[in-house]
Design a protein around this motif. Structure first.
Motif, PDB file in Angstrom:
ATOM      1  N   THR A   1       0.852  -1.188   0.000  1.00 59.01           N
ATOM      2  CA  THR A   1       0.000   0.000   0.000  1.00 59.01           C
ATOM      3  C   THR A   1       0.891   1.242   0.000  1.00 59.01           C
ATOM      4  O   THR A   1       2.084   1.166   0.272  1.00 59.01           O
ATOM      5  CB  THR A   1      -0.914   0.106   1.252  1.00 59.01           C
ATOM      6  OG1 THR A   1      -0.154   0.649   2.341  1.00 59.01           O
ATOM      7  CG2 THR A   1      -1.487  -1.235   1.664  1.00 59.01           C
TER       8      THR A   1
ATOM      9  N   GLY B   1     -10.954  -0.076   2.069  1.00 60.11           N
ATOM     10  CA  GLY B   1     -10.519  -0.894   0.924  1.00 60.11           C
ATOM     11  C   GLY B   1      -9.225  -1.625   1.260  1.00 60.11           C
ATOM     12  O   GLY B   1      -9.088  -2.843   1.019  1.00 60.11           O
TER      13      GLY B   1
ATOM     14  N   SER C   1      -9.792  -4.437   3.761  1.00 60.99           N
ATOM     15  CA  SER C   1     -10.342  -5.687   3.204  1.00 60.99           C
ATOM     16  C   SER C   1      -9.217  -6.581   2.683  1.00 60.99           C
ATOM     17  O   SER C   1      -9.298  -7.809   2.755  1.00 60.99           O
ATOM     18  CB  SER C   1     -11.359  -5.381   2.092  1.00 60.99           C
ATOM     19  OG  SER C   1     -10.708  -4.944   0.909  1.00 60.99           O
TER      20      SER C   1
ATOM     21  N   PHE D   1      -1.618  -9.491  -2.135  1.00 61.22           N
ATOM     22  CA  PHE D   1      -3.034  -9.114  -2.217  1.00 61.22           C
ATOM     23  C   PHE D   1      -3.166  -7.711  -2.800  1.00 61.22           C
ATOM     24  O   PHE D   1      -2.535  -6.767  -2.307  1.00 61.22           O
ATOM     25  CB  PHE D   1      -3.667  -9.193  -0.818  1.00 61.22           C
ATOM     26  CG  PHE D   1      -3.673 -10.593  -0.276  1.00 61.22           C
ATOM     27  CD1 PHE D   1      -2.511 -11.147   0.256  1.00 61.22           C
ATOM     28  CD2 PHE D   1      -4.810 -11.384  -0.345  1.00 61.22           C
ATOM     29  CE1 PHE D   1      -2.493 -12.455   0.721  1.00 61.22           C
ATOM     30  CE2 PHE D   1      -4.808 -12.689   0.119  1.00 61.22           C
ATOM     31  CZ  PHE D   1      -3.638 -13.228   0.654  1.00 61.22           C
ATOM     32  N   PHE D   2      -4.008  -7.613  -3.850  1.00 61.72           N
ATOM     33  CA  PHE D   2      -4.224  -6.347  -4.544  1.00 61.72           C
ATOM     34  C   PHE D   2      -5.716  -6.144  -4.746  1.00 61.72           C
ATOM     35  O   PHE D   2      -6.492  -7.107  -4.777  1.00 61.72           O
ATOM     36  CB  PHE D   2      -3.512  -6.349  -5.901  1.00 61.72           C
ATOM     37  CG  PHE D   2      -2.011  -6.448  -5.784  1.00 61.72           C
ATOM     38  CD1 PHE D   2      -1.230  -5.308  -5.665  1.00 61.72           C
ATOM     39  CD2 PHE D   2      -1.382  -7.695  -5.757  1.00 61.72           C
ATOM     40  CE1 PHE D   2       0.142  -5.400  -5.526  1.00 61.72           C
ATOM     41  CE2 PHE D   2       0.000  -7.792  -5.613  1.00 61.72           C
ATOM     42  CZ  PHE D   2       0.759  -6.634  -5.502  1.00 61.72           C
ATOM     43  N   GLY D   3      -6.124  -4.876  -4.918  1.00 63.20           N
ATOM     44  CA  GLY D   3      -7.525  -4.563  -5.129  1.00 63.20           C
ATOM     45  C   GLY D   3      -7.877  -4.519  -6.612  1.00 63.20           C
ATOM     46  O   GLY D   3      -7.099  -3.997  -7.415  1.00 63.20           O
TER      47      GLY D   3
ATOM     48  N   ASP E   1      -7.707  -1.167  -8.802  1.00 62.46           N
ATOM     49  CA  ASP E   1      -6.632  -0.827  -9.732  1.00 62.46           C
ATOM     50  C   ASP E   1      -6.470  -1.995 -10.712  1.00 62.46           C
ATOM     51  O   ASP E   1      -5.488  -2.733 -10.679  1.00 62.46           O
ATOM     52  CB  ASP E   1      -5.337  -0.563  -8.957  1.00 62.46           C
ATOM     53  CG  ASP E   1      -5.469   0.652  -8.065  1.00 62.46           C
ATOM     54  OD1 ASP E   1      -5.124   1.754  -8.506  1.00 62.46           O
ATOM     55  OD2 ASP E   1      -5.963   0.509  -6.921  1.00 62.46           O
TER      56      ASP E   1
ATOM     57  N   GLN F   1      -3.438  -2.245 -13.010  1.00 66.11           N
ATOM     58  CA  GLN F   1      -2.261  -2.622 -12.211  1.00 66.11           C
ATOM     59  C   GLN F   1      -2.217  -4.135 -12.011  1.00 66.11           C
ATOM     60  O   GLN F   1      -1.159  -4.768 -12.109  1.00 66.11           O
ATOM     61  CB  GLN F   1      -2.337  -1.905 -10.867  1.00 66.11           C
ATOM     62  CG  GLN F   1      -1.409  -2.417  -9.801  1.00 66.11           C
ATOM     63  CD  GLN F   1      -1.425  -1.517  -8.569  1.00 66.11           C
ATOM     64  OE1 GLN F   1      -0.891  -0.419  -8.590  1.00 66.11           O
ATOM     65  NE2 GLN F   1      -2.047  -1.968  -7.498  1.00 66.11           N
TER      66      GLN F   1
ATOM     67  N   PRO G   1     -12.251  -7.724  -4.135  1.00 65.75           N
ATOM     68  CA  PRO G   1     -13.264  -6.853  -4.733  1.00 65.75           C
ATOM     69  C   PRO G   1     -13.125  -5.391  -4.319  1.00 65.75           C
ATOM     70  O   PRO G   1     -12.514  -5.080  -3.286  1.00 65.75           O
ATOM     71  CB  PRO G   1     -14.595  -7.410  -4.205  1.00 65.75           C
ATOM     72  CG  PRO G   1     -14.280  -8.657  -3.476  1.00 65.75           C
ATOM     73  CD  PRO G   1     -12.814  -8.757  -3.265  1.00 65.75           C
ATOM     74  N   ILE G   2     -13.723  -4.518  -5.116  1.00 64.09           N
ATOM     75  CA  ILE G   2     -13.697  -3.076  -4.834  1.00 64.09           C
ATOM     76  C   ILE G   2     -14.605  -2.768  -3.642  1.00 64.09           C
ATOM     77  O   ILE G   2     -15.769  -3.168  -3.638  1.00 64.09           O
ATOM     78  CB  ILE G   2     -14.195  -2.275  -6.061  1.00 64.09           C
ATOM     79  CG1 ILE G   2     -13.333  -2.573  -7.285  1.00 64.09           C
ATOM     80  CG2 ILE G   2     -14.218  -0.774  -5.749  1.00 64.09           C
ATOM     81  CD1 ILE G   2     -13.826  -1.901  -8.569  1.00 64.09           C
TER      82      ILE G   2
ATOM     83  N   ALA H   1     -16.097   4.433  -5.097  1.00 61.51           N
ATOM     84  CA  ALA H   1     -15.017   3.514  -4.730  1.00 61.51           C
ATOM     85  C   ALA H   1     -14.080   4.217  -3.755  1.00 61.51           C
ATOM     86  O   ALA H   1     -13.679   5.367  -3.988  1.00 61.51           O
ATOM     87  CB  ALA H   1     -14.261   3.088  -5.978  1.00 61.51           C
TER      88      ALA H   1
HETATM   89  P1  AMP Z   1      -2.819   2.230  -2.739  1.00 68.40           P
HETATM   90  O1  AMP Z   1      -2.479   2.498  -1.313  1.00 68.40           O
HETATM   91  O2  AMP Z   1      -3.798   3.216  -3.322  1.00 68.40           O
HETATM   92  O3  AMP Z   1      -1.606   2.001  -3.593  1.00 68.40           O
HETATM   93  O4  AMP Z   1      -3.613   0.865  -2.749  1.00 68.40           O
HETATM   94  C1  AMP Z   1      -3.060  -0.287  -2.161  1.00 68.40           C
HETATM   95  C2  AMP Z   1      -3.904  -1.463  -2.527  1.00 68.40           C
HETATM   96  O5  AMP Z   1      -5.242  -1.265  -2.054  1.00 68.40           O
HETATM   97  C3  AMP Z   1      -4.020  -1.676  -4.050  1.00 68.40           C
HETATM   98  O6  AMP Z   1      -3.927  -3.061  -4.329  1.00 68.40           O
HETATM   99  C4  AMP Z   1      -5.377  -1.131  -4.353  1.00 68.40           C
HETATM  100  O7  AMP Z   1      -5.968  -1.726  -5.491  1.00 68.40           O
HETATM  101  C5  AMP Z   1      -6.143  -1.517  -3.103  1.00 68.40           C
HETATM  102  N1  AMP Z   1      -7.326  -0.677  -2.985  1.00 68.40           N
HETATM  103  C6  AMP Z   1      -7.393   0.675  -3.062  1.00 68.40           C
HETATM  104  N2  AMP Z   1      -8.675   1.096  -2.989  1.00 68.40           N
HETATM  105  C7  AMP Z   1      -9.445  -0.011  -2.866  1.00 68.40           C
HETATM  106  C8  AMP Z   1     -10.845  -0.245  -2.750  1.00 68.40           C
HETATM  107  N3  AMP Z   1     -11.734   0.765  -2.760  1.00 68.40           N
HETATM  108  N4  AMP Z   1     -11.271  -1.526  -2.652  1.00 68.40           N
HETATM  109  C9  AMP Z   1     -10.381  -2.559  -2.654  1.00 68.40           C
HETATM  110  N5  AMP Z   1      -9.048  -2.405  -2.758  1.00 68.40           N
HETATM  111  C10 AMP Z   1      -8.580  -1.152  -2.860  1.00 68.40           C
END
Ligand code: AMP
Length: 280
Positions: A29, A36, A39, A145-147, A150, A153, A174-175, A183
């Motif tokens: 992250t 998000g 999760s 684990f990724f969301g 993105d 990505q 999931p989002i 989102a």
């Molecule tokens: P970031 O900190 O924005 O780089 O996000 C870190 C991880 O959290 C990435 O894998 C994102 O896809 C995931 N992520 C960010 N927003 C959400 C969301 N609303 N739902 C699920 N995963 C999320």
């Protein structure tokens, strides 16, 4: 919960955890944690006995005129929720720890990196692939684990892991959305109240595409023009892209099939937001 600052510490923690019989989960992250992110932590803790959350605002994935300097950094507030939702350690390196002076090695996933967000943010996915490679090499995770938030990505990283035969399983979660559909994103903090209201256009366009696809509309042109009409009702929003693509290759498709990615990006004031759905 321990806070680790160096690659050596993270690798040692990972190897010690594996020696105790645990699977290693990694959740990368950039901090400014929200539900998000949480999760992902919960998903990681549910399937891995040892979970590392990295918090690192990665300079190489930001363009020169992007928001690297003002990206929200809320490290102190992030630690407690991360621990509560399943993180066993937080990896929070200094920039020089991941990019030692003179570092000149990058990971470029050619082709995919120029699509969707990569088209409007040149170099973005090169930065993402590079930092995630560094994190994988340091943490030696079994699962990362990724969301789906993105989604491009995810496609880039899946290809990278396949091409480099990395021994890590990419898990996509999931989002997570606000009650009204927006989102969750760390960048939502940038929105004024009126921008926050307008930002709902993205999730509205995504829901509409899902509904049309569920009702049998398969033509990309029809799904995209319906979304364009939805955005036209909010002239203060500037669409960056609305695309229907194969989720593995990010190549545009003319006809939606199950698993096709419908993705949108738009500027709400000075804030660029993204949203998507995997069509039924
Ligand atoms: P970031 O900190 O924005 O780089 O996000 C870190 C991880 O959290 C990435 O894998 C994102 O896809 C995931 N992520 C960010 N927003 C959400 C969301 N609303 N739902 C699920 N995963 C999320």
């Amino acid at each position: 919960m321990e806070i680790l600052r160096t690659v050596t510490e993270l690798r040692q923690w990972s190897r010690d955890s594996r020696a105790k019989g645990h699977l290693i989960g990694l959740v990368p992250t950039m901090g400014a944690l929200h539900a998000g992110h949480a999760s992902l932590f919960r998903a990681a803790a549910a399937s891995c006995g040892a979970v590392a959350v990295s918090i690192f605002v990665n300079p190489t994935q930001f363009g020169p005129n992007e928001d690297y300097a003002r990206y929200p950094r809320t490290f102190d507030a992030d630690c407690a929720p991360a621990a509560k939702e399943g993180a066993n350690v937080i990896f929070a390196p200094a920039v020089e720890e991941l990019y030692p002076a003179g570092a000149s090695t990058f990971v470029d996933v050619e082709g995919l990196s120029d699509r969707l967000d990569g088209a409007s943010r040149p170099g973005h996915f090169r930065g993402v692939a590079t930092v995630v490679s560094k994190l994988f090499i340091a943490a030696e995770p079994d699962r990362a684990f990724f969301g789906q938030k993105d989604a491009a990505q995810v496609a880039v990283l899946r290809r990278m892991v396949g091409d480099l035969r990395m021994a890590v399983e990419i898990v996509v979660c999931p989002i997570v959305r606000e009650a009204d559909g927006l989102a969750l994103s760390s960048r939502n903090m940038y929105l004024s109240a009126s921008e926050r209201a307008r930002a709902l256009t993205l999730s509205r366009a995504v829901r509409q595409a899902e509904a049309l696809a569920a009702a049998g509309e398969r033509r990309a042109s029809a799904l995209i023009s319906a979304a364009l009409q939805t955005f036209a009702a909010e002239p203060a929003i500037r669409v960056d892209y609305i695309e229907l693509v194969n989720w593995a290759t990010l190549e545009p498709v003319e006809t939606a099939a199950p698993g096709t990615l419908f993705a949108v990006a738009a500027w709400v004031g000075a804030t660029r937001l993204i949203d998507n759905a995997i069509l039924p």
